[in-house]
Design an enzyme around this catalytic site. Sequence first.
Site, mmCIF file in Angstrom:
data_model
loop_
_atom_site.group_PDB
_atom_site.id
_atom_site.type_symbol
_atom_site.label_atom_id
_atom_site.label_comp_id
_atom_site.label_asym_id
_atom_site.label_seq_id
_atom_site.Cartn_x
_atom_site.Cartn_y
_atom_site.Cartn_z
ATOM 1 C CB SER A 26 -0.903 0.009 1.240
ATOM 2 O OG SER A 26 -1.522 1.265 1.414
ATOM 3 C CE1 TYR A 81 -4.262 -1.968 4.627
ATOM 4 C CE2 TYR A 81 -3.651 0.279 4.040
ATOM 5 C CZ TYR A 81 -3.973 -1.006 3.667
ATOM 6 O OH TYR A 81 -4.018 -1.345 2.338
#
Length: 338
Positions: A134, A159
């Site tokens: 990501s 995350y």
Amino acid sequence: MVRGGSTVLVTGAAGFIGATVSEALMARGQPVIGIDSMNDYYAVSLKQARLDRLTARFGDLFHFHKADFSDLAALTDALGESEFGTIIHLGAQAGVRYSLENPQAYVSANLAGHVNILEMARARSVAHMVYASSSSVYGGNTKLPFAIEDRTDHPVSLYAATKRADELMSETYAHLFRIPLTGLRFFTVYGPWGRPDMAMWKFAERILSDRPIDVYNHGEMHRDFTYIDDIVDGVVACLDRPPFDDGKEKAGGSVKPHALYNIGNNKSEHLMRLIELLEQACGRKARLNLLPMQPGDVPATYADITALTRDTGYTPSTPIDVGVPRFVNWFRAYHAII
């Protein structure tokens, strides 16, 4: 290159990117074994609709297993004696803000789950595994665009930390076991069959129902919005090009068994421009609820895709003034909004 009819294991196959990648693979004749836990992070009915669409179009080319890949025993049992030559690992617990509420979900899916898929790649001696990282790994970097060489040791959300950990674990497995691995740092992906927790969906839904939309940092946000078809092209191109081939160096590339790339649109768009395009496509003005920055969020993302273009020929071709109306048209049809 990895081409032809070899079966691909796709994790997160009921997800937004996973289902669309599976569709592209089967459209070129490759069977897909799909794995997804079908959890209720967002509507299971949407995930099931994606799967139904794949089954209806491709029939026996698609074999789906409902299984939680963070449970190694369940994963092993689900796959049984299934044969596959490559893996596209897209399954994960997504979302920056949700990681503040339910950190254990990220530890389970993104850490334990990633190791389990690495172990599966090791046990099956796969030719190549492509996995989802990501752009969140760049944390609060202010240098734009984000380049692969930039520091990634200051994540601003759990995350992001789990995704960076996935990259480090992959580096270790590639080094120890010579498994060809490619990590893709996804930037903001949007398009038909997208996720309800993402801004594009939330904004369209609220504009069409005449409800205010939450706009963080008072609208002073920039994102590298990337249309799903461009993302899929990049994922498949990476699958076809493992980071090394029999130890021989690629032209302009590397013999390292682990490659990392940014995959985005290579253009950072102002959030208010996105809202304008949604207003035009929806035929209504948005009601704005301007809010401060949320914890774990960043003000801007922007992908340097030089390396991915060099090694795969990746060239995104869908600007947001084309992609946003396509998404709204799909959204209206999916919800039967007239």
